[in-house]
Enzyme design. Structure first.
Site, PDB file in Angstrom:
ATOM      1  N   GLY A  16      -4.507  -4.520  -4.494  1.00  0.00           N
ATOM      2  CA  GLY A  16      -5.429  -3.506  -5.005  1.00  0.00           C
ATOM      3  C   GLY A  16      -4.637  -2.261  -5.340  1.00  0.00           C
ATOM      4  N   HIS A  17      -4.561  -1.940  -6.614  1.00  0.00           N
ATOM      5  CA  HIS A  17      -3.853  -0.723  -7.032  1.00  0.00           C
ATOM      6  C   HIS A  17      -4.884   0.327  -7.423  1.00  0.00           C
ATOM      7  CE1 HIS A  17       0.117  -2.923  -8.245  1.00  0.00           C
ATOM      8  NE2 HIS A  17      -0.038  -2.795  -6.947  1.00  0.00           N
ATOM      9  N   LYS A  47       1.875   2.197  -5.086  1.00  0.00           N
ATOM     10  CA  LYS A  47       2.540   1.688  -6.294  1.00  0.00           C
ATOM     11  C   LYS A  47       1.694   1.929  -7.552  1.00  0.00           C
ATOM     12  CE  LYS A  47       3.044  -2.449  -4.462  1.00  0.00           C
ATOM     13  NZ  LYS A  47       2.681  -2.232  -3.059  1.00  0.00           N
ATOM     14  N   THR A  71     -10.136  -4.914   0.524  1.00  0.00           N
ATOM     15  CA  THR A  71     -11.059  -5.370   1.568  1.00  0.00           C
ATOM     16  C   THR A  71     -11.745  -4.208   2.285  1.00  0.00           C
ATOM     17  OG1 THR A  71      -9.258  -5.353   3.164  1.00  0.00           O
ATOM     18  CG2 THR A  71      -9.685  -7.443   2.028  1.00  0.00           C
ATOM     19  N   GLN A 120       1.831  -6.167  -3.126  1.00  0.00           N
ATOM     20  CA  GLN A 120       2.145  -6.188  -1.684  1.00  0.00           C
ATOM     21  C   GLN A 120       3.468  -5.450  -1.419  1.00  0.00           C
ATOM     22  OE1 GLN A 120       1.182  -9.672  -2.939  1.00  0.00           O
ATOM     23  NE2 GLN A 120      -0.853  -8.851  -2.730  1.00  0.00           N
ATOM     24  N   ASP A 160       0.812  -1.221   0.000  1.00  0.00           N
ATOM     25  CA  ASP A 160       0.000   0.000   0.000  1.00  0.00           C
ATOM     26  C   ASP A 160       0.843   1.268   0.000  1.00  0.00           C
ATOM     27  OD1 ASP A 160      -2.287  -1.662   0.241  1.00  0.00           O
ATOM     28  OD2 ASP A 160      -1.921  -1.798   2.386  1.00  0.00           O
TER      29      ASP A 160
HETATM   30  P1  IMP Z   1      -3.139 -12.849   1.942  1.00  0.00           P
HETATM   31  O1  IMP Z   1      -2.188 -12.365   0.909  1.00  0.00           O
HETATM   32  O2  IMP Z   1      -4.572 -12.592   1.600  1.00  0.00           O
HETATM   33  O3  IMP Z   1      -2.886 -14.293   2.299  1.00  0.00           O
HETATM   34  O4  IMP Z   1      -2.876 -12.018   3.294  1.00  0.00           O
HETATM   35  C1  IMP Z   1      -1.673 -12.150   4.036  1.00  0.00           C
HETATM   36  C2  IMP Z   1      -1.244 -10.811   4.616  1.00  0.00           C
HETATM   37  O5  IMP Z   1      -0.857  -9.954   3.551  1.00  0.00           O
HETATM   38  C3  IMP Z   1      -2.338 -10.076   5.386  1.00  0.00           C
HETATM   39  O6  IMP Z   1      -1.729  -9.350   6.441  1.00  0.00           O
HETATM   40  C4  IMP Z   1      -2.880  -9.096   4.364  1.00  0.00           C
HETATM   41  O7  IMP Z   1      -3.477  -7.960   4.969  1.00  0.00           O
HETATM   42  C5  IMP Z   1      -1.602  -8.736   3.633  1.00  0.00           C
HETATM   43  N1  IMP Z   1      -1.833  -8.277   2.251  1.00  0.00           N
HETATM   44  C6  IMP Z   1      -2.157  -9.025   1.172  1.00  0.00           C
HETATM   45  N2  IMP Z   1      -2.263  -8.251   0.076  1.00  0.00           N
HETATM   46  C7  IMP Z   1      -2.003  -6.997   0.463  1.00  0.00           C
HETATM   47  C8  IMP Z   1      -1.904  -5.746  -0.247  1.00  0.00           C
HETATM   48  O8  IMP Z   1      -2.096  -5.644  -1.452  1.00  0.00           O
HETATM   49  N3  IMP Z   1      -1.566  -4.668   0.519  1.00  0.00           N
HETATM   50  C9  IMP Z   1      -1.309  -4.755   1.843  1.00  0.00           C
HETATM   51  N4  IMP Z   1      -1.372  -5.892   2.533  1.00  0.00           N
HETATM   52  C10 IMP Z   1      -1.711  -7.004   1.847  1.00  0.00           C
END
Ligand code: IMP
Length: 429
Positions: free
Chosen positions: A41-42, A17, A301, A224, A14
Protein backbone atom coordinates in the site's frame (compact mmCIF):
# COMPACT_ATOMS: atom_id res chain seq x y z
CA UNK A 1 21.15 10.48 -20.37
CA UNK A 2 18.42 8.21 -19.01
CA UNK A 3 19.08 6.39 -15.77
CA UNK A 4 17.73 3.09 -14.52
CA UNK A 5 17.12 3.36 -10.76
CA UNK A 6 15.92 0.68 -8.37
CA UNK A 7 14.22 1.99 -5.25
CA UNK A 8 13.88 -0.34 -2.27
CA UNK A 9 12.63 -0.22 1.29
CA UNK A 10 15.65 -0.78 3.54
CA UNK A 11 13.77 -2.00 6.63
CA UNK A 12 10.49 -3.95 7.06
CA UNK A 13 8.44 -1.95 4.56
CA UNK A 14 6.30 1.15 5.08
CA UNK A 15 9.35 3.42 4.86
CA UNK A 16 7.38 6.02 2.90
CA UNK A 17 8.31 4.78 -0.56
CA UNK A 18 5.07 6.06 -2.12
CA UNK A 19 5.97 9.68 -1.54
CA UNK A 20 9.59 9.20 -2.63
CA UNK A 21 8.58 7.42 -5.84
CA UNK A 22 6.18 10.22 -6.56
CA UNK A 23 9.01 12.77 -6.25
CA UNK A 24 11.51 10.76 -8.31
CA UNK A 25 8.90 10.17 -11.00
CA UNK A 26 9.23 13.83 -12.04
CA UNK A 27 12.43 12.82 -13.84
CA UNK A 28 11.58 9.41 -15.28
CA UNK A 29 9.56 8.13 -18.19
CA UNK A 30 8.78 4.61 -16.94
CA UNK A 31 7.86 3.33 -13.46
CA UNK A 32 7.84 -0.42 -12.82
CA UNK A 33 6.54 -2.69 -10.05
CA UNK A 34 8.51 -5.94 -9.99
CA UNK A 35 7.27 -8.05 -7.06
CA UNK A 36 4.57 -8.46 -4.45
CA UNK A 37 0.92 -7.80 -5.08
CA UNK A 38 -1.94 -5.94 -3.47
CA UNK A 39 -0.43 -6.69 -0.06
CA UNK A 40 1.46 -3.42 -0.63
CA UNK A 41 0.00 0.00 0.00
CA UNK A 42 1.64 3.21 -1.16
CA UNK A 43 0.13 6.42 0.14
CA UNK A 44 0.73 9.58 -1.89
CA UNK A 45 -0.54 13.02 -0.91
CA UNK A 46 -0.79 15.61 -3.70
CA UNK A 47 -2.21 18.96 -2.63
CA UNK A 48 -5.27 18.12 -0.57
CA UNK A 49 -5.82 14.76 -2.28
CA UNK A 50 -4.68 11.44 -0.86
CA UNK A 51 -4.17 8.42 -3.12
CA UNK A 52 -3.57 4.89 -1.86
CA UNK A 53 -2.15 2.54 -4.47
CA UNK A 54 -1.77 -1.20 -4.04
CA UNK A 55 -0.78 -2.63 -7.42
CA UNK A 56 -0.39 0.22 -9.86
CA UNK A 57 2.91 2.16 -9.64
CA UNK A 58 2.37 5.58 -8.09
CA UNK A 59 3.93 7.07 -11.26
CA UNK A 60 0.40 6.83 -12.70
CA UNK A 61 -0.37 10.08 -10.87
CA UNK A 62 1.98 11.88 -13.29
CA UNK A 63 0.44 11.93 -16.74
CA UNK A 64 2.63 10.62 -19.54
CA UNK A 65 4.62 8.15 -17.42
CA UNK A 66 4.37 4.55 -18.60
CA UNK A 67 3.57 2.43 -15.54
CA UNK A 68 4.39 -1.24 -15.75
CA UNK A 69 3.30 -4.17 -13.61
CA UNK A 70 6.06 -6.70 -14.28
CA UNK A 71 5.86 -10.50 -14.38
CA UNK A 72 7.29 -10.78 -10.84
CA UNK A 73 4.09 -9.28 -9.45
CA UNK A 74 1.12 -11.47 -8.49
CA UNK A 75 -2.12 -9.91 -9.68
CA UNK A 76 -5.56 -10.08 -8.13
CA UNK A 77 -7.47 -8.96 -11.26
CA UNK A 78 -10.56 -7.93 -9.31
CA UNK A 79 -8.45 -5.69 -7.06
CA UNK A 80 -6.60 -4.29 -10.06
CA UNK A 81 -9.84 -3.41 -11.86
CA UNK A 82 -11.15 -1.69 -8.71
CA UNK A 83 -7.94 0.31 -8.42
CA UNK A 84 -8.11 1.34 -12.10
CA UNK A 85 -11.75 2.41 -11.73
CA UNK A 86 -11.00 4.44 -8.59
CA UNK A 87 -8.10 6.24 -10.26
CA UNK A 88 -10.17 6.96 -13.35
CA UNK A 89 -12.95 8.40 -11.18
CA UNK A 90 -10.32 10.77 -9.75
CA UNK A 91 -9.44 11.96 -13.25
CA UNK A 92 -6.21 9.95 -13.66
CA UNK A 93 -5.30 8.82 -17.18
CA UNK A 94 -4.83 5.08 -16.71
CA UNK A 95 -5.72 3.72 -20.15
CA UNK A 96 -2.84 5.32 -22.03
CA UNK A 97 -0.20 4.67 -19.39
CA UNK A 98 -0.70 1.29 -17.71
CA UNK A 99 0.98 -1.89 -19.01
CA UNK A 100 0.56 -5.30 -17.39
CA UNK A 101 2.84 -8.26 -18.03
CA UNK A 102 1.34 -11.19 -19.90
CA UNK A 103 3.49 -13.46 -17.72
CA UNK A 104 2.40 -12.22 -14.28
CA UNK A 105 0.79 -14.88 -12.10
CA UNK A 106 -2.84 -14.52 -11.09
CA UNK A 107 -4.31 -14.64 -7.59
CA UNK A 108 -7.51 -16.71 -7.32
CA UNK A 109 -10.06 -16.90 -4.52
CA UNK A 110 -8.58 -20.24 -3.42
CA UNK A 111 -5.25 -18.51 -2.77
CA UNK A 112 -6.90 -15.91 -0.55
CA UNK A 113 -8.92 -18.56 1.29
CA UNK A 114 -5.86 -20.72 1.87
CA UNK A 115 -3.93 -17.72 3.18
CA UNK A 116 -6.79 -16.84 5.51
CA UNK A 117 -7.33 -20.41 6.77
CA UNK A 118 -3.63 -20.95 7.39
CA UNK A 119 -3.42 -17.72 9.32
CA UNK A 120 -6.45 -18.40 11.46
CA UNK A 121 -6.07 -22.13 12.03
CA UNK A 122 -2.35 -22.68 12.08
CA UNK A 123 -0.05 -22.34 15.07
CA UNK A 124 2.81 -19.89 14.52
CA UNK A 125 1.01 -17.51 12.16
CA UNK A 126 2.98 -15.04 10.04
CA UNK A 127 0.55 -12.13 10.30
CA UNK A 128 0.01 -11.93 6.53
CA UNK A 129 -2.28 -9.47 4.78
CA UNK A 130 -4.51 -12.46 3.77
CA UNK A 131 -4.47 -11.34 0.15
CA UNK A 132 -3.37 -14.78 -1.10
CA UNK A 133 0.18 -13.68 -1.88
CA UNK A 134 2.04 -16.69 -0.38
CA UNK A 135 -0.22 -19.39 -1.87
CA UNK A 136 -0.06 -17.73 -5.32
CA UNK A 137 3.76 -17.60 -5.30
CA UNK A 138 3.77 -21.21 -4.01
CA UNK A 139 1.75 -22.27 -7.08
CA UNK A 140 4.16 -20.35 -9.29
CA UNK A 141 7.22 -22.21 -8.05
CA UNK A 142 5.28 -25.49 -7.95
CA UNK A 143 4.63 -24.88 -11.67
CA UNK A 144 0.86 -25.05 -11.41
CA UNK A 145 0.20 -21.30 -11.43
CA UNK A 146 -1.99 -19.54 -13.97
CA UNK A 147 -0.57 -16.50 -15.76
CA UNK A 148 -2.21 -13.47 -17.28
CA UNK A 149 -1.80 -14.72 -20.88
CA UNK A 150 -3.40 -18.07 -19.96
CA UNK A 151 -6.71 -16.31 -19.36
CA UNK A 152 -6.93 -15.51 -23.09
CA UNK A 153 -6.74 -19.17 -24.13
CA UNK A 154 -10.07 -20.42 -22.78
CA UNK A 155 -9.47 -24.18 -23.15
CA UNK A 156 -6.01 -24.03 -21.64
CA UNK A 157 -7.21 -21.80 -18.78
CA UNK A 158 -10.19 -24.07 -18.02
CA UNK A 159 -7.99 -27.17 -17.92
CA UNK A 160 -5.42 -25.61 -15.60
CA UNK A 161 -8.12 -24.17 -13.36
CA UNK A 162 -9.86 -27.53 -12.98
CA UNK A 163 -6.63 -29.30 -12.04
CA UNK A 164 -5.92 -26.61 -9.44
CA UNK A 165 -9.42 -26.60 -8.01
CA UNK A 166 -9.54 -30.37 -7.69
CA UNK A 167 -6.33 -30.35 -5.66
CA UNK A 168 -7.21 -27.30 -3.58
CA UNK A 169 -10.75 -28.46 -2.80
CA UNK A 170 -9.37 -31.73 -1.40
CA UNK A 171 -7.09 -29.73 0.91
CA UNK A 172 -9.96 -27.41 1.88
CA UNK A 173 -12.30 -30.28 2.73
CA UNK A 174 -9.86 -32.68 4.39
CA UNK A 175 -7.75 -30.21 6.31
CA UNK A 176 -10.02 -27.29 7.05
CA UNK A 177 -13.60 -28.61 6.68
CA UNK A 178 -14.33 -25.91 4.09
CA UNK A 179 -16.50 -26.85 1.10
CA UNK A 180 -14.20 -25.40 -1.55
CA UNK A 181 -14.79 -23.56 -4.84
CA UNK A 182 -16.67 -24.11 -8.09
CA UNK A 183 -14.55 -24.06 -11.25
CA UNK A 184 -17.51 -22.70 -13.24
CA UNK A 185 -17.94 -19.62 -11.05
CA UNK A 186 -14.25 -18.73 -11.03
CA UNK A 187 -13.89 -19.43 -14.76
CA UNK A 188 -16.74 -17.09 -15.66
CA UNK A 189 -15.63 -14.31 -13.30
CA UNK A 190 -12.03 -14.43 -14.47
CA UNK A 191 -12.97 -14.37 -18.17
CA UNK A 192 -14.79 -11.11 -17.45
CA UNK A 193 -11.77 -9.70 -15.59
CA UNK A 194 -9.49 -10.78 -18.45
CA UNK A 195 -11.71 -9.02 -20.95
CA UNK A 196 -11.66 -5.85 -18.87
CA UNK A 197 -7.84 -5.87 -18.53
CA UNK A 198 -7.00 -6.94 -22.10
CA UNK A 199 -6.03 -3.48 -23.31
CA UNK A 200 -3.24 -3.24 -20.71
CA UNK A 201 -1.68 -6.69 -21.20
CA UNK A 202 1.54 -6.99 -23.22
CA UNK A 203 5.12 -8.26 -23.27
CA UNK A 204 6.54 -5.83 -20.71
CA UNK A 205 10.06 -7.30 -20.90
CA UNK A 206 10.33 -6.27 -24.53
CA UNK A 207 8.76 -2.91 -23.73
CA UNK A 208 11.29 -2.16 -20.96
CA UNK A 209 14.35 -3.35 -22.84
CA UNK A 210 13.32 -1.28 -25.86
CA UNK A 211 12.97 1.69 -23.50
CA UNK A 212 16.48 0.98 -22.19
CA UNK A 213 17.87 0.89 -25.72
CA UNK A 214 16.27 4.28 -26.38
CA UNK A 215 17.99 5.56 -23.23
CA UNK A 216 14.77 6.21 -21.37
CA UNK A 217 14.79 6.74 -17.59
CA UNK A 218 13.19 3.89 -15.68
CA UNK A 219 12.35 3.70 -11.98
CA UNK A 220 11.86 0.22 -10.53
CA UNK A 221 9.83 0.48 -7.35
CA UNK A 222 10.18 -2.25 -4.77
CA UNK A 223 7.23 -3.06 -2.54
CA UNK A 224 7.55 -4.17 1.10
CA UNK A 225 11.11 -3.98 2.45
CA UNK A 226 14.47 -5.74 2.58
CA UNK A 227 13.77 -7.72 5.76
CA UNK A 228 10.53 -9.05 4.27
CA UNK A 229 12.46 -10.57 1.33
CA UNK A 230 11.77 -14.31 1.13
CA UNK A 231 15.49 -15.12 0.79
CA UNK A 232 17.19 -12.46 2.85
CA UNK A 233 14.53 -11.36 5.34
CA UNK A 234 13.62 -12.52 8.83
CA UNK A 235 12.37 -15.88 7.56
CA UNK A 236 9.71 -17.26 8.01
CA UNK A 237 8.23 -13.85 8.97
CA UNK A 238 8.60 -12.51 5.45
CA UNK A 239 6.55 -12.03 2.32
CA UNK A 240 6.88 -14.52 -0.54
CA UNK A 241 8.81 -12.47 -3.08
CA UNK A 242 12.24 -10.87 -3.54
CA UNK A 243 11.76 -7.34 -2.32
CA UNK A 244 15.51 -6.61 -2.46
CA UNK A 245 17.05 -4.79 -5.43
CA UNK A 246 17.97 -8.00 -7.26
CA UNK A 247 14.26 -8.74 -7.50
CA UNK A 248 13.98 -5.90 -10.03
CA UNK A 249 16.09 -7.79 -12.56
CA UNK A 250 14.12 -10.99 -12.09
CA UNK A 251 10.64 -9.53 -11.77
CA UNK A 252 10.90 -6.92 -14.51
CA UNK A 253 13.20 -8.82 -16.89
CA UNK A 254 16.06 -6.34 -17.07
CA UNK A 255 19.68 -7.51 -16.73
CA UNK A 256 21.84 -6.31 -13.78
CA UNK A 257 24.25 -4.49 -16.11
CA UNK A 258 21.34 -2.25 -17.19
CA UNK A 259 20.77 -0.87 -13.66
CA UNK A 260 22.62 2.38 -12.86
CA UNK A 261 21.75 3.10 -9.25
CA UNK A 262 20.03 1.65 -6.19
CA UNK A 263 18.31 4.01 -3.76
CA UNK A 264 17.18 2.83 -0.32
CA UNK A 265 14.30 4.41 1.57
CA UNK A 266 14.90 4.45 5.32
CA UNK A 267 12.56 5.60 8.05
CA UNK A 268 14.23 7.70 10.79
CA UNK A 269 13.07 4.99 13.24
CA UNK A 270 11.85 1.44 12.60
CA UNK A 271 8.43 -0.15 12.10
CA UNK A 272 7.12 -3.58 11.23
CA UNK A 273 3.63 -5.06 10.71
CA UNK A 274 2.68 -8.63 11.48
CA UNK A 275 4.55 -11.19 13.53
CA UNK A 276 8.30 -11.71 13.76
CA UNK A 277 11.36 -10.56 15.72
CA UNK A 278 12.04 -6.84 16.21
CA UNK A 279 15.07 -6.19 18.46
CA UNK A 280 14.59 -2.42 18.88
CA UNK A 281 10.81 -2.48 19.47
CA UNK A 282 9.54 0.22 21.89
CA UNK A 283 7.75 -0.41 25.16
CA UNK A 284 4.02 0.43 25.32
CA UNK A 285 4.16 4.20 26.10
CA UNK A 286 6.63 5.23 23.42
CA UNK A 287 5.01 2.81 20.96
CA UNK A 288 1.67 4.56 21.22
CA UNK A 289 3.20 8.04 21.07
CA UNK A 290 5.21 7.38 17.90
CA UNK A 291 2.41 5.33 16.31
CA UNK A 292 -0.01 8.22 16.67
CA UNK A 293 2.46 10.93 15.64
CA UNK A 294 3.72 8.89 12.66
CA UNK A 295 0.27 7.64 11.61
CA UNK A 296 1.65 4.14 11.78
CA UNK A 297 -1.34 2.18 10.57
CA UNK A 298 -1.19 -0.11 7.52
CA UNK A 299 -2.38 1.37 4.21
CA UNK A 300 -3.70 -2.05 3.13
CA UNK A 301 -5.05 -3.68 6.27
CA UNK A 302 -5.31 -0.72 8.69
CA UNK A 303 -3.34 -2.76 11.25
CA UNK A 304 -1.36 -0.83 13.86
CA UNK A 305 2.34 -0.98 13.03
CA UNK A 306 4.88 -1.94 15.69
CA UNK A 307 7.44 0.85 16.22
CA UNK A 308 11.02 0.96 17.54
CA UNK A 309 14.37 2.76 17.54
CA UNK A 310 16.50 3.14 14.43
CA UNK A 311 18.48 -0.06 13.92
CA UNK A 312 21.73 0.68 12.08
CA UNK A 313 22.70 -3.01 12.00
CA UNK A 314 19.64 -3.78 9.90
CA UNK A 315 20.11 -0.83 7.58
CA UNK A 316 23.86 -1.39 7.15
CA UNK A 317 23.12 -4.98 6.11
CA UNK A 318 20.43 -3.69 3.82
CA UNK A 319 22.92 -1.34 2.14
CA UNK A 320 25.08 -4.37 1.36
CA UNK A 321 22.46 -6.83 0.19
CA UNK A 322 20.82 -4.27 -2.09
CA UNK A 323 23.99 -2.47 -3.14
CA UNK A 324 22.40 0.80 -2.04
CA UNK A 325 24.22 3.87 -3.42
CA UNK A 326 22.18 6.52 -1.61
CA UNK A 327 19.45 6.60 1.01
CA UNK A 328 16.45 8.81 1.53
CA UNK A 329 15.52 9.34 5.19
CA UNK A 330 11.81 9.72 5.86
CA UNK A 331 9.64 10.81 8.80
CA UNK A 332 12.38 12.63 10.70
CA UNK A 333 9.70 15.00 12.08
CA UNK A 334 8.03 12.11 13.95
CA UNK A 335 10.92 12.21 16.44
CA UNK A 336 10.59 15.98 17.05
CA UNK A 337 9.23 15.78 20.59
CA UNK A 338 11.52 13.17 22.12
CA UNK A 339 13.96 14.11 24.91
CA UNK A 340 16.48 11.47 23.90
CA UNK A 341 16.74 9.21 20.89
CA UNK A 342 18.44 5.82 20.70
CA UNK A 343 20.28 4.29 17.77
CA UNK A 344 21.07 0.58 17.82
CA UNK A 345 24.71 0.09 16.80
CA UNK A 346 25.18 -3.67 17.36
CA UNK A 347 23.58 -6.70 19.00
CA UNK A 348 24.87 -8.90 21.81
CA UNK A 349 24.01 -12.59 21.88
CA UNK A 350 25.55 -15.28 24.11
CA UNK A 351 28.30 -12.83 25.20
CA UNK A 352 29.33 -11.98 21.65
CA UNK A 353 28.84 -8.75 19.77
CA UNK A 354 27.27 -8.83 16.29
CA UNK A 355 27.18 -6.40 13.36
CA UNK A 356 25.43 -8.95 11.17
CA UNK A 357 22.33 -11.13 11.39
CA UNK A 358 23.26 -14.81 11.56
CA UNK A 359 20.75 -17.39 10.35
CA UNK A 360 20.29 -19.16 13.73
CA UNK A 361 16.60 -19.38 14.43
CA UNK A 362 15.89 -17.26 17.45
CA UNK A 363 18.90 -14.94 17.07
CA UNK A 364 16.89 -11.78 16.44
CA UNK A 365 14.36 -12.73 19.13
CA UNK A 366 16.98 -13.28 21.81
CA UNK A 367 19.77 -10.82 20.96
CA UNK A 368 20.01 -7.56 22.92
CA UNK A 369 20.38 -4.30 21.01
CA UNK A 370 23.31 -2.07 22.03
CA UNK A 371 22.22 1.56 22.00
CA UNK A 372 23.87 4.92 21.62
CA UNK A 373 21.84 7.69 23.23
CA UNK A 374 21.42 11.01 21.39
CA UNK A 375 19.84 14.21 22.72
CA UNK A 376 16.53 15.10 21.00
CA UNK A 377 16.02 18.44 19.18
CA UNK A 378 12.63 19.21 20.74
CA UNK A 379 11.40 21.47 17.96
CA UNK A 380 9.17 21.25 14.91
CA UNK A 381 11.07 20.19 11.78
CA UNK A 382 8.03 19.73 9.55
CA UNK A 383 8.50 23.12 7.85
CA UNK A 384 12.27 22.89 7.46
CA UNK A 385 13.45 23.25 3.85
CA UNK A 386 17.20 22.61 4.09
CA UNK A 387 19.80 20.71 6.10
CA UNK A 388 21.16 24.01 7.41
CA UNK A 389 17.76 24.95 8.86
CA UNK A 390 17.56 21.76 10.92
CA UNK A 391 18.24 22.00 14.66
CA UNK A 392 21.83 21.00 15.42
CA UNK A 393 20.80 17.78 17.21
CA UNK A 394 18.72 16.67 14.22
CA UNK A 395 21.71 17.29 11.96
CA UNK A 396 23.92 15.27 14.30
CA UNK A 397 21.38 12.45 14.32
CA UNK A 398 21.35 12.28 10.50
CA UNK A 399 25.13 12.56 10.28
CA UNK A 400 25.51 9.69 12.74
CA UNK A 401 23.11 7.49 10.77
CA UNK A 402 25.02 8.26 7.60
CA UNK A 403 28.30 7.24 9.23
CA UNK A 404 26.91 4.05 10.78
CA UNK A 405 25.29 2.76 7.60
CA UNK A 406 28.20 3.86 5.40
CA UNK A 407 26.28 5.48 2.58
CA UNK A 408 25.26 8.92 1.32
CA UNK A 409 21.97 10.56 2.24
CA UNK A 410 20.24 12.02 -0.79
CA UNK A 411 16.99 13.49 0.54
CA UNK A 412 15.26 13.99 3.88
CA UNK A 413 11.49 13.94 4.28
CA UNK A 414 9.71 15.72 7.15
CA UNK A 415 6.04 15.29 6.27
CA UNK A 416 3.52 13.80 3.87
CA UNK A 417 3.45 16.41 1.14
CA UNK A 418 5.93 16.76 -1.74
CA UNK A 419 7.03 20.14 -0.39
CA UNK A 420 8.18 18.66 2.92
CA UNK A 421 11.36 17.23 1.41
CA UNK A 422 14.87 18.66 1.11
CA UNK A 423 18.34 17.72 -0.11
CA UNK A 424 20.98 16.59 2.37
CA UNK A 425 23.79 18.48 0.68
CA UNK A 426 26.99 16.42 0.83
CA UNK A 427 29.32 19.23 -0.14
CA UNK A 428 28.71 21.06 3.15
CA UNK A 429 29.32 18.29 5.68
P1 IMP B 1 1.98 -11.32 2.96
O1 IMP B 1 2.86 -10.57 2.03
O2 IMP B 1 0.56 -10.86 2.93
O3 IMP B 1 2.11 -12.81 2.76
O4 IMP B 1 2.48 -11.04 4.46
C1 IMP B 1 3.74 -11.50 4.93
C2 IMP B 1 4.37 -10.48 5.87
O5 IMP B 1 4.73 -9.33 5.12
C3 IMP B 1 3.46 -9.99 6.99
O6 IMP B 1 4.26 -9.73 8.13
C4 IMP B 1 2.92 -8.68 6.45
O7 IMP B 1 2.52 -7.79 7.48
C5 IMP B 1 4.14 -8.17 5.71
N1 IMP B 1 3.81 -7.24 4.61
C6 IMP B 1 3.29 -7.54 3.40
N2 IMP B 1 3.15 -6.43 2.66
C7 IMP B 1 3.59 -5.41 3.41
C8 IMP B 1 3.75 -4.00 3.16
O8 IMP B 1 3.44 -3.47 2.10
N3 IMP B 1 4.29 -3.28 4.19
C9 IMP B 1 4.68 -3.85 5.36
N4 IMP B 1 4.57 -5.15 5.62
C10 IMP B 1 4.03 -5.92 4.66
Amino acid sequence: MGERIVLVGAQWGDEGKGKVIDILTENVQYVVRYQGGNNAGHTVVIGDKKYVLHLIPSGILHDGRICVIGHGVVIDPKALIEEIELLKSQGINVDDNLKVSDKAHIIFPYHQKLDELRETKKKGKIGTTKKGIGPCYADKVSRVGIRMADLYDKDYFRKKLEINIEEKNTIFKDLYGFKGFSADDIFNDYLKYADNLKKYVCDTVMLLNEAYKKDRSILFEGAQGTFLDVDYGTYPYVTSSNSTAGGACIGAGIGPSRIDMVVGVVKAYTTRVGEGPFPTEFGDDLMEKIRQKGGEFGATTGRARRCGWFDSVLVKNSVDVNGIDKVIITKLDVLDELDTINICTSYTYKNKQYQNIPGDPGFLEKCKPVYEEHPGWKSDTSQVTSYEELPINARKYLDRIKKLIGTEIMLVSVGKSRKQTFMYNNAKH
